[in-house]
Structure formats: structure tokens, C-alpha cells
Design a protein around this motif. Structure first.
Motif, short mmCIF file in Angstrom:
data_model
loop_
_atom_site.label_atom_id
_atom_site.label_comp_id
_atom_site.label_asym_id
_atom_site.label_seq_id
_atom_site.Cartn_x
_atom_site.Cartn_y
_atom_site.Cartn_z
N CYS A 161 0.85 -1.19 0.00
CA CYS A 161 0.00 0.00 0.00
C CYS A 161 0.89 1.24 0.00
CB CYS A 161 -0.92 0.01 1.22
SG CYS A 161 -2.17 1.32 1.18
N HIS A 162 0.65 2.12 -0.95
CA HIS A 162 1.41 3.36 -1.07
C HIS A 162 0.63 4.31 -1.98
CE1 HIS A 162 2.70 1.85 -5.01
NE2 HIS A 162 3.09 0.72 -4.42
N PRO A 163 1.09 5.55 -2.15
CA PRO A 163 0.31 6.53 -2.91
C PRO A 163 -0.01 6.16 -4.35
CG PRO A 163 1.86 7.69 -1.52
CD PRO A 163 2.19 6.23 -1.39
N ARG A 164 0.74 5.26 -4.95
CA ARG A 164 0.41 4.82 -6.31
C ARG A 164 -0.28 3.45 -6.32
NH1 ARG A 164 0.46 8.72 -10.41
NH2 ARG A 164 2.26 10.08 -10.12
N PHE A 165 -0.53 2.89 -5.15
CA PHE A 165 -1.28 1.64 -5.05
C PHE A 165 -2.02 1.68 -3.73
CE2 PHE A 165 -2.08 -2.92 -4.81
CZ PHE A 165 -2.49 -3.16 -6.11
N ARG A 166 -3.18 2.34 -3.73
CA ARG A 166 -3.78 2.84 -2.50
C ARG A 166 -4.72 1.85 -1.80
NH1 ARG A 166 -3.30 7.11 -6.06
NH2 ARG A 166 -5.42 6.93 -6.87
N GLN A 167 -5.06 0.77 -2.42
CA GLN A 167 -5.87 -0.29 -1.80
C GLN A 167 -7.18 0.23 -1.17
OE1 GLN A 167 -5.26 -3.36 -2.25
NE2 GLN A 167 -3.14 -3.96 -1.84
N PRO A 168 -8.01 0.95 -1.90
CA PRO A 168 -9.21 1.52 -1.28
C PRO A 168 -10.16 0.47 -0.72
CG PRO A 168 -9.27 1.74 -3.68
CD PRO A 168 -7.88 1.33 -3.32
N GLU A 169 -10.33 -0.67 -1.41
CA GLU A 169 -11.27 -1.67 -0.90
C GLU A 169 -10.77 -2.29 0.40
OE1 GLU A 169 -13.77 -5.64 -2.34
OE2 GLU A 169 -12.13 -4.88 -3.58
N LEU A 181 -4.70 -1.92 8.83
CA LEU A 181 -4.13 -2.23 7.54
C LEU A 181 -2.67 -1.79 7.60
CD1 LEU A 181 -5.19 -3.39 4.76
CD2 LEU A 181 -4.71 -1.10 3.90
N VAL A 182 -1.78 -2.76 7.47
CA VAL A 182 -0.35 -2.51 7.54
C VAL A 182 0.18 -2.49 6.10
CG1 VAL A 182 1.87 -3.36 8.39
CG2 VAL A 182 -0.19 -3.59 9.80
N GLY A 183 0.86 -1.42 5.73
CA GLY A 183 1.29 -1.25 4.36
C GLY A 183 2.77 -1.56 4.18
N TYR A 184 3.04 -2.64 3.45
CA TYR A 184 4.45 -2.88 3.10
C TYR A 184 4.79 -2.20 1.78
CZ TYR A 184 3.10 -6.97 0.09
OH TYR A 184 2.57 -7.81 -0.87
N SER A 185 6.07 -2.08 1.51
CA SER A 185 6.56 -1.31 0.35
C SER A 185 5.88 0.05 0.27
CB SER A 185 6.34 -2.09 -0.96
OG SER A 185 7.09 -3.28 -0.96
N PRO A 186 5.84 0.80 1.39
CA PRO A 186 5.11 2.08 1.38
C PRO A 186 5.80 3.15 0.54
CG PRO A 186 6.32 1.84 3.43
CD PRO A 186 6.45 0.54 2.71
N LEU A 187 7.02 2.87 0.08
CA LEU A 187 7.71 3.78 -0.84
C LEU A 187 7.76 3.21 -2.24
CD1 LEU A 187 10.66 4.85 1.49
CD2 LEU A 187 8.36 5.81 1.32
N GLY A 188 6.91 2.21 -2.50
CA GLY A 188 6.85 1.61 -3.83
C GLY A 188 8.19 1.04 -4.27
N LEU A 255 -4.08 10.64 -7.68
CA LEU A 255 -3.02 10.22 -8.60
C LEU A 255 -3.44 8.99 -9.39
CD1 LEU A 255 0.17 10.54 -6.35
CD2 LEU A 255 -0.59 12.11 -8.15
N ASP A 256 -2.96 8.91 -10.62
CA ASP A 256 -3.21 7.70 -11.40
C ASP A 256 -2.59 6.51 -10.67
OD1 ASP A 256 -4.44 9.14 -13.39
OD2 ASP A 256 -2.60 9.36 -14.58
N PRO A 257 -3.34 5.41 -10.52
CA PRO A 257 -2.78 4.25 -9.84
C PRO A 257 -1.73 3.57 -10.71
CG PRO A 257 -4.97 3.75 -10.66
CD PRO A 257 -4.75 5.22 -10.90
N GLY A 258 -0.75 3.01 -10.04
CA GLY A 258 0.29 2.27 -10.74
C GLY A 258 0.12 0.77 -10.59
N GLU A 259 1.15 0.04 -10.94
CA GLU A 259 1.14 -1.41 -10.84
C GLU A 259 1.68 -1.84 -9.48
OE1 GLU A 259 -0.11 -3.33 -13.23
OE2 GLU A 259 -0.56 -1.51 -14.39
N ARG A 260 1.30 -3.06 -9.09
CA ARG A 260 1.90 -3.64 -7.90
C ARG A 260 3.41 -3.75 -8.09
NH1 ARG A 260 -1.66 -6.54 -4.52
NH2 ARG A 260 -3.72 -6.90 -5.41
#
Length: 271
Positions: A161-169, A181-188, A255-260
Motif C-alpha cells: 500500500c502506497h500513494p500509487r497503489f492505495r488499496q481503497p477496498e 491495515l499494515v502497508g508494506y513497500s510504502p515507498l513503492g 493520482l493515477d494508480p500504478g502497478e503492484r
């Protein structure tokens, strides 16, 4: 069981050099971190344990074990019932602890079977080997199944979870189900450090894109666990004091979402 309180944590995925990992964990705790995340898959639990012991055993530092959340995860190859029992205890031995605060199912793949695997996590919680049960990399459907199967409440769900992969659901489900909700790779995985949109927000707020990404997560009720070494360990803590304006948070949300960044072929969402 008291509720689980999670703050910005230290992620240790990729810290596979023993000395570097131990030094980083110790430095993070000395800097003020009170949440350390590891996993059987990372092959660094003994190094994490060494770093923890350096700080917890130093009376001059005055860091109490009960103030530090230690989380680890059971490898997807080890999710058959007897393997969960055996390897969870091996994890504790490597960490040098008699319990962890949070024990996760790392990936719901390979040997994972909800009806067989999850009751053992309840068993380990009842036996005092973990205070809380978590899951990681679950789809919404698997998350609902796990909630129905476990006796223990799910305390945390860890996902990218990060600004380009925001996991809204999954963020909405965390709020509905009352878990972190714990976000790994928070810096993408570093891709956000030169992201033009985050660079722009960082310049307006006199900080760095890394701190912006972490502050966004905290503002959106996501617990980020960035991996860091050296000066970045203390830099990341600045996110705790950065109150991003609502306008900047809204810009990030748009922001436009990116890829995992983490997307193995056998992940549950690829089935």
C-alpha cells in the motif's frame, strides 16, 4: 487480550546481512521505533532478535519489551497444521522471545487451507505464543473467510500500500472490520522517491518524497513499515510529525494508480 496498538514500523524484508539487520533494528529502536516486522521468509529473524536484545537488555536505554510490537509471519510452505506449530516455535527461538505480539499468515498460497491452518493460529494464541493473529496478502474474499474461520479477531492485514497503489477496498474493509491495515513497500520499492507528484508535495512541505508517502499512509489509517538503513531510519520518523494539508492529501488520492511492485504469479489475486 489488550488491543494491538501499531505505529510506523521498521520493515526488514531484504535485510539479509546479519550484521546490517541487527544494527538497523537496534538503531531503529534507539531512534524511537516501537514496531518491528520480520518473517520466516526473510531469513533474518535471528538478526532481528539480536538487535532487539541489544536494546531491551540495555537498562540505560529504558526500552521495555511490552512497549515494542514484534511481528513475524509463517512461510507459505509451512502452513500445514503441524508445520505452523513447529515453525512458529522455531521463529520464537530465533527471535529470542517467548512470544510475539503479532503472528501473520504470510501468503494464503501453497500449503494454506483456511479450515486447517487458521485454527492452529488460534491455538498458538491461546497458548500464549502470540498475542494477536494477522493475515497478509489476502483478497477481500479470503479475508472474509478468515474472519469467519478464526476464533481470534484479525488484528492486522498486511498488504502492499502506497500513494500509487492505495488499496481503497482493503482500507475500507479494515475500517469496517476494525483491524489495522499494515502497508508494506510504502515507498513503492523506491519508485516514489522521484515521483514528480510526490516531489512537488514534498517541496511545498519542506520535506522529502519518502516522508510525504509515509505521512499520506498515516493520514489514511495505514500503518507503513518502510525498510530503511542508515540515515533513512531516522528520516522516516519525520512522517509522524508531518501534518499534510487536506489539499495535498486529496492530490495524492487522485493520482493515477500504478502497478503492484510485489506480484508473484501464485498470489491469491492472480488466481
Amino acid at each position: 487480550m489488550p488491543p494491538l496498538h501499531l505505529s510506523l514500523g521498521l520493515g526488514t524484508s531484504g535485510l539479509d546481512d546479519h550484521a546490517t539487520c541487527a544494527d538497523t533494528v537496534a538503531a531503529a529502536l534507539k531512534a524511537g521505533y516501537r514496531h518491528v516486522d520480520t518473517a520466516q521468509m526473510y531469513d533474518n529473524e535471528s538478526a532481528v532478535g539480536e538487535g532487539l536484545d541489544r536494546v531491551l537488555s540495555d537498562a540505560a536505554l529504558d526500552v521495555a519489551r511490552e512497549d515494542v510490537v514484534v511481528a513475524t509471519k509463517v512461510h507459505p510452505d509451512n502452513l500445514a497444521p503441524d508445520d505452523v506449530r513447529e515453525t512458529a516455535r522455531e521463529s520464537l527461538d530465533r527471535l529470542g522471545l517467548d512470544r510475539v505480539d503479532l503472528l501473520y499468515v504470510h501468503w494464503p498460497i501453497r500449503t494454506y487451507d483456511a479450515a486447517e491452518t487458521l485454527p492452529v493460529f488460534d491455538e498458538l494464541r491461546d497458548a500464549g505464543l502470540t498475542d494477536h493473529v494477522g493475515v497478509s496478502n489476502f483478497t477481500p474474499e479470503l479475508l472474509r473467510e478468515a474472519r469467519e474461520t478464526l476464533d481470534a479477531p484479525i488484528a492486522a492485514h498486511q498488504v502492499e500500500c502506497h500513494p500509487r497503489f492505495r488499496q481503497p477496498e482493503l482500507r475500507a474493509l479494515a475500517a469496517d472490520f476494525d483491524h489495522h491495515l499494515v502497508g508494506y513497500s510504502p515507498l513503492g520499492r523506491g519508485t516514489l522517491l522521484d515521483d514528480p507528484a510526490l516531489v512537488d508535495v514534498a517541496e511545498r512541505n519542506d520535506t522529502t518524497p519518502a516522508v510525504v508517502a509515509l505521512a499520506w499512509a498515516l493520514a489514511r489509517d495505514v500503518v507503513p513499515i518502510p525498510k530503511a538503513t542508515g540515515d533513512h531510519v531516522t528520516e522516516n520518523l519525520n512522517a509522524l510529525d508531518l501534518d499534510l494539508p487536506a489539499s495535498d492529501l486529496d492530490r495524492i488520492d487522485a493520482l493515477d494508480p500504478g502497478e503492484r511492485q510485489i506480484d508473484p504469479d501464485d498470489a491469491a489475486w492472480n488466481r
